[in-house]
Design a protein around this motif. Structure first.
Motif, PDB file in Angstrom:
ATOM      1  N   ASP A   3       1.038  -1.327   0.363  1.00 46.35           N
ATOM      2  CA  ASP A   3      -0.125   0.129   0.615  1.00 46.35           C
ATOM      3  C   ASP A   3       1.415   1.391  -0.215  1.00 46.35           C
ATOM      4  O   ASP A   3       0.471   1.785  -0.693  1.00 46.35           O
ATOM      5  CB  ASP A   3      -0.740   0.096   0.841  1.00 46.35           C
ATOM      6  N   LEU A   4       2.059   1.452   0.975  1.00 45.15           N
ATOM      7  CA  LEU A   4       2.749   2.373   0.896  1.00 45.15           C
ATOM      8  C   LEU A   4       3.340   2.561  -0.138  1.00 45.15           C
ATOM      9  O   LEU A   4       3.584   3.989  -1.061  1.00 45.15           O
ATOM     10  CB  LEU A   4       4.022   2.285   2.051  1.00 45.15           C
ATOM     11  N   GLU A   6       1.962   1.903  -3.699  1.00 46.10           N
ATOM     12  CA  GLU A   6       1.773   2.351  -4.115  1.00 46.10           C
ATOM     13  C   GLU A   6       1.316   4.579  -3.896  1.00 46.10           C
ATOM     14  O   GLU A   6       1.418   4.978  -5.108  1.00 46.10           O
ATOM     15  CB  GLU A   6       0.210   1.612  -4.134  1.00 46.10           C
ATOM     16  N   LEU A   7       1.345   4.477  -2.661  1.00 44.94           N
ATOM     17  CA  LEU A   7       0.897   5.696  -2.095  1.00 44.94           C
ATOM     18  C   LEU A   7       2.281   6.729  -2.518  1.00 44.94           C
ATOM     19  O   LEU A   7       2.247   7.629  -2.969  1.00 44.94           O
ATOM     20  CB  LEU A   7       0.735   5.519  -0.283  1.00 44.94           C
ATOM     21  N   ARG A  10       2.354   6.945  -6.209  1.00 47.58           N
ATOM     22  CA  ARG A  10       1.546   8.037  -6.723  1.00 47.58           C
ATOM     23  C   ARG A  10       1.823  10.030  -5.621  1.00 47.58           C
ATOM     24  O   ARG A  10       1.534  11.261  -6.732  1.00 47.58           O
ATOM     25  CB  ARG A  10      -0.147   8.062  -5.796  1.00 47.58           C
ATOM     26  N   PHE A  11       2.388   9.772  -5.042  1.00 48.53           N
ATOM     27  CA  PHE A  11       2.678  10.899  -4.541  1.00 48.53           C
ATOM     28  C   PHE A  11       3.876  11.382  -5.158  1.00 48.53           C
ATOM     29  O   PHE A  11       3.996  12.901  -4.999  1.00 48.53           O
ATOM     30  CB  PHE A  11       3.749  10.592  -2.729  1.00 48.53           C
ATOM     31  N   GLN A  17      -4.257  13.133  -2.172  1.00 48.35           N
ATOM     32  CA  GLN A  17      -4.469  12.188  -1.946  1.00 48.35           C
ATOM     33  C   GLN A  17      -3.411  11.188  -1.182  1.00 48.35           C
ATOM     34  O   GLN A  17      -3.626  11.220   0.102  1.00 48.35           O
ATOM     35  CB  GLN A  17      -5.839  11.791  -1.988  1.00 48.35           C
ATOM     36  N   ALA A  18      -2.833  10.973  -1.999  1.00 49.41           N
ATOM     37  CA  ALA A  18      -1.222  10.103  -1.363  1.00 49.41           C
ATOM     38  C   ALA A  18      -0.513  10.973  -0.447  1.00 49.41           C
ATOM     39  O   ALA A  18       0.001  10.380   0.338  1.00 49.41           O
ATOM     40  CB  ALA A  18      -0.692   9.117  -2.762  1.00 49.41           C
ATOM     41  N   ARG A  21      -2.402  11.056   2.822  1.00 45.93           N
ATOM     42  CA  ARG A  21      -2.494   9.368   3.059  1.00 45.93           C
ATOM     43  C   ARG A  21      -1.392   8.818   3.951  1.00 45.93           C
ATOM     44  O   ARG A  21      -0.644   8.420   5.079  1.00 45.93           O
ATOM     45  CB  ARG A  21      -3.184   8.345   2.351  1.00 45.93           C
ATOM     46  N   LEU A  22       0.259   9.626   2.659  1.00 42.12           N
ATOM     47  CA  LEU A  22       1.367   9.334   3.813  1.00 42.12           C
ATOM     48  C   LEU A  22       1.926  10.088   5.418  1.00 42.12           C
ATOM     49  O   LEU A  22       2.014   9.290   5.884  1.00 42.12           O
ATOM     50  CB  LEU A  22       2.312   9.997   2.731  1.00 42.12           C
ATOM     51  N   HIS A  25      -0.305   8.194   7.913  1.00 41.92           N
ATOM     52  CA  HIS A  25       0.975   7.035   7.833  1.00 41.92           C
ATOM     53  C   HIS A  25       1.961   7.306   8.968  1.00 41.92           C
ATOM     54  O   HIS A  25       2.633   6.766   9.761  1.00 41.92           O
ATOM     55  CB  HIS A  25       1.569   6.380   6.681  1.00 41.92           C
TER      56      HIS A  25
END
Length: 244
Positions: A3-4, A6-7, A10-11, A17-18, A21-22, A25
């Motif tokens: 998941d990280l 993929e984030l 995108r980041f 949004q990524a 979310r990071l 986390h």
């Protein structure tokens, strides 16, 4: 971990949004450990922190500075440390009421971060959040601490420039010792300077700072609500950024 991964993909494509979310986390121990292996240790940009006791007007001044930076076309992020709610564990003042008029600006990112007691007025892993925001592309990250006491100097390690706010009507004598926040600040601001007593506080500070043999510290009178003194303050911060 997947998941990280993929984030982060995108980041690096500038997905906000990524980024959000990071940052979430990064507040958790396991996520923070993984993220630290992925981010640039010291991305380009500046971290400027504003600190001071509760009610001194940090949120209002951060909002004014952010507004000014955006007028200059500077991409800016705000990490606002708020007291942790005893019921939800979230940021107690997470709506950021004083900065709400700026919330729709795509060149500005505002994040409230829950800050537990005993953390010296800053949230855990705030350094990692700054790294993420700078690597994302924000030129300046503004940190706002929760209400800070004299000994709450941990923010000094996070910031390139530390701005300490004090206010008028603090009593007949400004009760600051040389040790602590006043000693480590790069700039001191007498905020709410439209209130009675601002000149007295200014004189007291000048009597304690900038003595022969001491590190020179600029002192300014500012009224965030009236917009007074902001240009002078920002010029001083810009000069410090150039020196750093």
């Amino acid at each position: 971990m997947s998941d990280l991964t993929e984030l982060f993909e995108r980041f690096r494509q500038k997905d906000r949004q990524a980024l959000a979310r990071l940052l979430s986390h990064a507040t958790q121990s396991e996520g923070a450990e993984i993220i630290r292996t992925q981010v640039t240790p010291r991305p380009t940009g500046s971290v400027i922190a504003l600190t001071g006791n509760g009610g001194v007007g940090k949120s209002s001044l951060v909002g004014r500075i952010a507004e000014r930076l955006r007028k200059d076309g500077i991409q800016v992020a705000v990490l606002a440390c708020d007291p942790e709610s005893p019921y939800t564990g979230g940021a107690l003042l997470g709506d950021r009421i004083r900065m709400s008029p700026l919330a729709s600006d795509p060149g500005l990112f505002i994040r409230s971060v829950a800050t537990s007691g005993g953390r010296q007025a800053v949230a855990e892993n705030l350094d990692l959040m700054c790294q993420l925001l700078l690597e994302y592309g924000f030129e300046i990250v503004l940190i706002e601490t929760v209400g800070a006491g004299q000994a709450d100097v941990a923010v000094r390690e996070l910031a390139d420039i530390l701005v300490l706010l004090v206010q008028p009507e603090t009593g007949d004598e400004l009760q600051w010792e040389k040790a602590g926040l006043l000693e480590v600040a790069d700039v001191v601001v007498v905020n709410k300077a439209d209130l009675p007593g601002a000149d007295t506080v200014m004189a007291q500070l000048q009597g304690q700072l900038n003595l022969p043999g001491c590190r020179p510290v600029p002192i300014f009178k500012v009224s965030a609500t009236q917009g007074e003194g902001l240009d002078e303050l920002w010029r001083a911060v810009q000069e410090l950024r150039t020196e750093n």
